[in-house]
Design an enzyme around this catalytic site. Structure first.
Site, PDB file in Angstrom:
ATOM      1  N   SER A 168       0.913  -1.276   0.009  1.00 41.56           N
ATOM      2  CA  SER A 168      -0.109   0.026   0.052  1.00 41.56           C
ATOM      3  C   SER A 168       0.700   1.467   0.018  1.00 41.56           C
ATOM      4  O   SER A 168       0.414   2.114  -0.448  1.00 41.56           O
ATOM      5  CB  SER A 168      -0.876  -0.075   1.291  1.00 41.56           C
ATOM      6  OG  SER A 168      -1.991  -1.033   1.246  1.00 41.56           O
ATOM      7  N   HIS A 229      -0.991   6.167   8.523  1.00 41.85           N
ATOM      8  CA  HIS A 229      -0.708   4.901   7.771  1.00 41.85           C
ATOM      9  C   HIS A 229      -0.183   5.265   6.345  1.00 41.85           C
ATOM     10  O   HIS A 229      -0.153   6.338   5.825  1.00 41.85           O
ATOM     11  CB  HIS A 229      -2.068   4.206   7.934  1.00 41.85           C
ATOM     12  CG  HIS A 229      -1.929   2.685   7.855  1.00 41.85           C
ATOM     13  ND1 HIS A 229      -2.278   1.868   6.836  1.00 41.85           N
ATOM     14  CD2 HIS A 229      -1.682   2.004   8.818  1.00 41.85           C
ATOM     15  CE1 HIS A 229      -2.110   0.594   6.866  1.00 41.85           C
ATOM     16  NE2 HIS A 229      -1.531   0.690   8.270  1.00 41.85           N
ATOM     17  N   THR A 231      -1.477   4.836   3.109  1.00 41.87           N
ATOM     18  CA  THR A 231      -2.407   5.631   2.203  1.00 41.87           C
ATOM     19  C   THR A 231      -2.053   6.899   2.406  1.00 41.87           C
ATOM     20  O   THR A 231      -1.681   7.734   1.568  1.00 41.87           O
ATOM     21  CB  THR A 231      -3.752   5.047   1.977  1.00 41.87           C
ATOM     22  OG1 THR A 231      -3.459   3.762   1.479  1.00 41.87           O
ATOM     23  CG2 THR A 231      -4.457   5.885   0.930  1.00 41.87           C
ATOM     24  N   ASP A 394      -8.994  -3.348   3.837  1.00 37.24           N
ATOM     25  CA  ASP A 394      -7.580  -4.189   3.467  1.00 37.24           C
ATOM     26  C   ASP A 394      -7.477  -5.168   4.632  1.00 37.24           C
ATOM     27  O   ASP A 394      -6.887  -6.085   4.600  1.00 37.24           O
ATOM     28  CB  ASP A 394      -6.490  -3.284   3.420  1.00 37.24           C
ATOM     29  CG  ASP A 394      -5.152  -3.869   3.297  1.00 37.24           C
ATOM     30  OD1 ASP A 394      -4.828  -4.496   2.305  1.00 37.24           O
ATOM     31  OD2 ASP A 394      -4.376  -3.655   4.451  1.00 37.24           O
ATOM     32  N   HIS A 398      -6.686  -9.232   5.178  1.00 35.81           N
ATOM     33  CA  HIS A 398      -5.422  -9.656   5.600  1.00 35.81           C
ATOM     34  C   HIS A 398      -5.830 -10.660   6.762  1.00 35.81           C
ATOM     35  O   HIS A 398      -5.164 -11.531   6.859  1.00 35.81           O
ATOM     36  CB  HIS A 398      -4.584  -8.393   6.269  1.00 35.81           C
ATOM     37  CG  HIS A 398      -3.806  -7.938   5.342  1.00 35.81           C
ATOM     38  ND1 HIS A 398      -3.091  -8.615   4.383  1.00 35.81           N
ATOM     39  CD2 HIS A 398      -3.857  -6.614   4.947  1.00 35.81           C
ATOM     40  CE1 HIS A 398      -2.229  -7.937   3.608  1.00 35.81           C
ATOM     41  NE2 HIS A 398      -2.714  -6.420   3.772  1.00 35.81           N
ATOM     42  N   HIS A 436      -4.635  -1.958  -4.514  1.00 36.65           N
ATOM     43  CA  HIS A 436      -4.140  -3.490  -4.932  1.00 36.65           C
ATOM     44  C   HIS A 436      -5.226  -4.277  -4.678  1.00 36.65           C
ATOM     45  O   HIS A 436      -6.441  -3.880  -4.012  1.00 36.65           O
ATOM     46  CB  HIS A 436      -2.852  -3.833  -4.196  1.00 36.65           C
ATOM     47  CG  HIS A 436      -3.180  -3.638  -2.660  1.00 36.65           C
ATOM     48  ND1 HIS A 436      -3.944  -4.498  -1.944  1.00 36.65           N
ATOM     49  CD2 HIS A 436      -2.576  -2.760  -1.941  1.00 36.65           C
ATOM     50  CE1 HIS A 436      -3.985  -4.172  -0.577  1.00 36.65           C
ATOM     51  NE2 HIS A 436      -3.049  -2.997  -0.607  1.00 36.65           N
ATOM     52  N   HIS A 511      -1.778  -9.686  -0.552  1.00 30.26           N
ATOM     53  CA  HIS A 511      -2.371  -8.959  -1.484  1.00 30.26           C
ATOM     54  C   HIS A 511      -2.338  -9.857  -2.780  1.00 30.26           C
ATOM     55  O   HIS A 511      -1.599 -10.763  -2.930  1.00 30.26           O
ATOM     56  CB  HIS A 511      -1.390  -7.795  -1.871  1.00 30.26           C
ATOM     57  CG  HIS A 511      -1.362  -6.657  -0.613  1.00 30.26           C
ATOM     58  ND1 HIS A 511      -0.540  -5.616  -0.837  1.00 30.26           N
ATOM     59  CD2 HIS A 511      -2.296  -6.652   0.508  1.00 30.26           C
ATOM     60  CE1 HIS A 511      -0.821  -4.975   0.573  1.00 30.26           C
ATOM     61  NE2 HIS A 511      -1.721  -5.463   1.149  1.00 30.26           N
TER      62      HIS A 511
END
Length: 579
Positions: A168, A229, A231, A394, A398, A436, A511
């Site tokens: 990311s 984070h 992004t 995301d 995960h 992604h 991912h």
């Protein structure tokens, strides 16, 4: 009717156009299931310790239910869909809409809104669409997400300069700064090497948020993760390691070499970010400072070794400029946006909670944060740029928690619809995409309307066990019981935190490497077409807005005046938002 003794029920099919088969999948107790509107009753008595018999019983239930369904001969879809006219009318309506796009919207974009669904690959978009429909009582497949209504859709290639399957951070640098980069780095070119502080200086690259700010536009960041984070940090920071959240997470040599932690850069690099909303409170306070919401909980306490209170420093600088700091929903929603020029909202010590688990009294939703942000930013006559991240899509993937991930995606789509309602397509370019994909998918020849988190209507022809429609290629959902695949009928696979089965065991799912969809509407949205490199996105957006390097073409261009919204148009907009 059906009688259950502490037994999990799974519906295969929905609606009234065909029988709904009720599977009763038990492990050590008695239960019986009835096919709706059918006199045949499927009964089974299952005893603890008789696993072979259990598997035979499940197989009989699945096969028997299928036979009952087949004997009715009724279609598993609405009756109107049997008429070819239904489909041709729908197609002709779509064609007419497409023909209106022959004349492109070439206005100058006054405002830019960038929605980023972290990990929101195409399978996630499709599954979220079906879930949204099912939450509204429909079968789901025919539903439209708000992003589905955007007229231009394209594909972006997501690889990092040093990774086929990206992370990311490198992708954020691409779609925000316009250059591809190495995995794990934010706001630096591919010359920056992860964790090597001495490769930072001279390799910094700036983002579209910076370009917008430099041109006089108001800028903001809204996220469901930490505001520092991967992004959001690419919008303002230059760091060769995405994990340098505060100085506490940095190696001594990096600090000695002059590298700054990402939280510090949030306030130092672009001081006039008007709106910052998300999580990450603990990275702003001195080490061991007790958290305001979770006092005495060590893991939520401040982390900073330099002793700085970044929140108080921000308050001191912005108080005279109509700046407000909030940390809960009540404080956020009590603000009058007309009296706010700067807003800092940190609602959790780290990431915000999943929307399914959110305390609706104390924690704002993504939609609520977006609404406040736009109402503050749009006061600037020069326009605004807003980055919105649905970041916990995301995280759900995960962890193998598909239900969490998909509900996060539905909430982000709700925020997209709200933004559409309070802005104008005539002067606002809105882009929705993902950084992604994930190793997530769903299948198994499920019937129309199959519950998104339900079973496939068949048993494995290898181990004779049922399986859920949703599955991961790898991740924590890989489980062996007595040397074989776990029997999903023995667990509650519709529970919020159920970890869907995975083919390869990993502590965290990975991912995916395929292209991601890019949805666009508004001025110059047609520039986002075809298949292209991910780093092209901010260049197209900047061109539409006449910022950054793309200004020569802008002489004489201006944003179209927003037409008055008629009562009929307003009603239509509300209807679209609610659908």
């Amino acid at each position: 009717m059906y009688h259950i003794h502490t037994c999990h029920i799974e519906r295969v099919g929905s609606g009234t156009a065909y029988p709904r088969i009720l599977f009763c999948l038990c492990s050590s107790y008695q239960c019986e299931a009835t096919a709706d509107r059918n006199p045949q009753i499927l009964k089974v008595a299952r005893r603890a310790g008789r696993r072979d018999d259990d598997m035979k019983v499940i197989a009989l239930l699945v096969v028997g239910a299928s036979l009952i369904l087949g004997s009715y001969g009724k279609p598993q879809f609405p009756e109107r869909e049997k008429d070819p006219k239904f489909w041709t009318t729908w197609a002709q309506r779509t064609l007419k809409n497409a023909l209106t796009l022959q004349k492109f919207n070439t206005n100058k974009a006054k405002n830019l809104i960038f929605f980023l669904g972290d990990g929101m690959g195409v399978p996630t978009v499709t599954a979220a669409r079906i879930l949204k429909g099912q939450l509204n009582g429909q079968s789901g497949e025919e539903t439209q997400l708000n992003m589905d209504k955007f007229p231009f859709v394209s594909l972006a290639k997501t690889y990092n300069t040093n990774a086929q399957v990206p992370d990311s951070a490198g992708t954020a640098t691409a779609y925000l700064c316009g250059v591809k980069a190495n995995e794990g780095t934010v706001g630096v070119s591919a010359a920056g090497v992860r964790s090597q502080c001495n490769t930072t200086r001279g390799n910094e690259v700036t983002s579209i948020l910076r370009w917008a700010s430099d041109s006089g536009m108001s800028v903001g960041i809204v996220t469901t993760t930490r505001v520092n984070h991967a992004t959001p940090s690419a919008a303002y920071a230059h760091s060769v390691d995405r994990d340098w959240y505060s100085d506490n997470e940095m190696p001594a040599e990096a600090l000695q070499s002059g590298c700054k932690d990402i939280a510090r850069q949030l306030f130092d690099n672009i001081p006039n970010i008007a709106v910052i909303l998300g999580g990450g409170r603990k990275y702003m306070f001195p080490k061991n400072t007790s958290d305001v919401e979770y006092p005495g909980v060590a893991k939520h306490s401040g982390t900073r070794k330099d002793g700085r209170n970044l929140v108080q420093e921000w308050i001191d600088k912005k108080k005279a400029k109509k700046g407000h700091y909030v940390w809960n929903k009540k404080q956020l929603l009590s603000l009058n946006p007309n009296n706010v020029e700067y807003l800092l909202g940190l609602f959790e010590p780290a990431d915000m909670t999943y929307n399914l688990e959110r305390n609706v009294d104390t924690d704002p939703s993504l939609s609520e944060m977006v609404e406040v942000a736009i109402k503050i930013l749009r006061k600037n006559p020069k326009g605004f740029f807003l980055l919105v991240e649905g970041g916990r899509i995301d995280h759900g993937h995960h962890e193998g928690k598909a239900k969490q991930a998909l509900h996060e995606a539905v909430e982000m789509d709700r925020a997209i619809g709200l933004a559409d309602f309070i802005t104008s397509v005539h002067d606002t370019l809105t882009v929705v995409t993902a950084d992604h994909s994930h190793m997530f998918n769903f299948g198994g020849y499920t019937g129309r309307g199959n519950p998104m988190f339900g079973l496939a209507p068949m048993l494995s022809d290898v181990d004779q066990k049922p399986f859920t429609s949703i599955i991961y290629g790898n991740g924590p959902g890989y489980k062996l019981v007595n040397g074989g695949r776990e029997n999903v009928s023995t667990v509650d696979y519709q529970e919020n935190n159920y970890q869907a089965q995975a083919a390869v065991p990993l502590s965290m799912e990975t991912h995916g490497g395929e292209d991601v969809a890019v949805f666009a509407k508004g001025p110059m949205a047609h520039l986002l077409h075809g298949v292209y490199e991910q780093n092209y996105i901010p260049h197209a957006m900047a061109y539409a807005c006449c910022i950054g390097e793309n200004r020569e073409h802008c002489n004489g261009r201006s944003a179209a005046a927003r037409p008055a919204l008629s009562a009929a148009a307003a009603l239509l907009a509300v209807t679209r938002l609610l659908c």
